[in-house]
Design an enzyme around this catalytic site. Structure first.
Site, short mmCIF file in Angstrom:
data_model
loop_
_atom_site.label_atom_id
_atom_site.label_comp_id
_atom_site.label_asym_id
_atom_site.label_seq_id
_atom_site.Cartn_x
_atom_site.Cartn_y
_atom_site.Cartn_z
N VAL A 130 -9.71 1.93 -6.01
CA VAL A 130 -8.30 1.98 -5.63
C VAL A 130 -7.41 1.55 -6.80
O VAL A 130 -6.35 2.12 -7.04
CB VAL A 130 -8.04 1.10 -4.39
CG1 VAL A 130 -6.56 1.12 -4.00
CG2 VAL A 130 -8.88 1.61 -3.22
N TYR A 131 -7.85 0.54 -7.54
CA TYR A 131 -7.12 0.12 -8.73
C TYR A 131 -7.00 1.30 -9.71
O TYR A 131 -5.92 1.59 -10.25
CB TYR A 131 -7.84 -1.04 -9.38
CG TYR A 131 -7.17 -1.62 -10.60
CD1 TYR A 131 -6.25 -2.65 -10.48
CD2 TYR A 131 -7.47 -1.16 -11.88
CE1 TYR A 131 -5.63 -3.20 -11.60
CE2 TYR A 131 -6.87 -1.68 -13.00
CZ TYR A 131 -5.94 -2.71 -12.86
OH TYR A 131 -5.33 -3.24 -13.98
#
Length: 288
Positions: A130-131
């Site tokens: 997600v980062y």
């Protein structure tokens, strides 16, 4: 200079005013001018309010450095909906919100320098999904807005930093050896020099990512290989047979726009890149 920092924990929770005020005071003590700001750029209203602070203080917006970020590094299946949203709202949303807030002012003045913060997470690793997705959005904004800003006097680049920051050191807190290496070889001041270069009026490039890794500065780029042209309609078996040549990076191009990428594909197919096939893929509004 407006120093914005809501002072959250590295996971985006909580808020604290001292970080922004401490940096502003340090700049003032060094002879510069700075004010602290606590608006949340993860919201449209917060980003607009931050831009207004700069306009009220100095009357114009010349430089934007998008550096808002949080870190929740765990495997995808272990992240909650709220955590995913918080990461994306900060990295992708915060960058987009600030870009939208300053763009009309810079376009109106015919000048702007924007430095976005990307990440080595683009190369992929466990626990970064997600980062990395948020930073991938920042990459897309950088390259696309470089094209949009070309005729407006706005240059948009990105820095990809490796630095001993509160976020990075906390992520390494269980590894004493790596903490020592990062602290020793990657002080944040080295990244600051690259950011200052990209923010300067004389910066020669736009749409590029500079890798600031200690005393080493390099370039990260998207490339497309020469590939293989099939004489007939390609089949899955044909693709599989030619994978080594398709993946080979001995020869590659770095298109600076979607149109340039299309022109490259047309040329490889033996179709001329001039005349009616020299496609203009900009929006109708941009062509008028």
């Amino acid at each position: 200079m407006v120093v914005n920092d809501v002072g959250t924990g590295i996971d985006g929770r909580g808020a604290s005013s001292p970080p922004a005020y401490a940096v502003a005071e340090e700049i003032e003590a060094s002879g510069g001018q700075a004010v602290a700001d606590l608006h949340d750029v993860a919201t449209t209203a917060g980003a607009r309010a931050l831009a207004e602070v700069a306009l009220e203080q100095w009357g114009r917006l010349d430089v934007l450095v998008n550096n808002a970020g949080i870190s929740i590094l765990r495997p995808l299946g272990e992240l909650s909906d709220q955590e995913c949203r918080r990461v994306l709202d900060t990295h992708a949303g915060g960058t987009l919100n600030m870009l939208r807030a300053v763009w009309p002012h810079m376009a109106g003045c015919g000048y702007g320098r924007i430095v976005n913060t990307c990440s080595d997470a683009l190369f992929g690793d466990t626990g970064l999904s997600v980062y990395a997705a948020g930073k991938g959005a920042v990459l897309g904004l950088t390259t696309s807005l470089a094209s949009e800003g070309a005729g407006l006097g706005i240059k948009v680049n990105a820095v990809v930093p490796i630095a001993a920051t509160r976020m990075s050191l906390e992520a390494l807190q269980d590894d004493e050896r790596m903490t020592a290496v990062v602290s020793d070889l990657f002080p944040a001041r080295h990244v600051a020099s690259v950011v200052a270069f990209l923010a300067h009026e004389s910066v020669p490039c736009t749409g590029e990512l500079l890798h600031a890794a200690g005393r080493r500065v390099g370039r990260i780029f998207l490339g497309v290989t020469e590939g293989v042209v099939c004489e007939e309609d390609p089949t899955p078996e044909w693709v599989g047979e030619h994978v080594p040549r398709i993946r080979s990076t001995e020869q590659f191009r770095t298109p600076q726009s979607v149109s340039a990428s299309m022109a490259f594909s047309l040329a490889r197919l033996g179709v001329g890149g001039t005349g009616p096939l020299a496609l203009d893929l900009t929006t109708p509004a941009a062509r008028t």
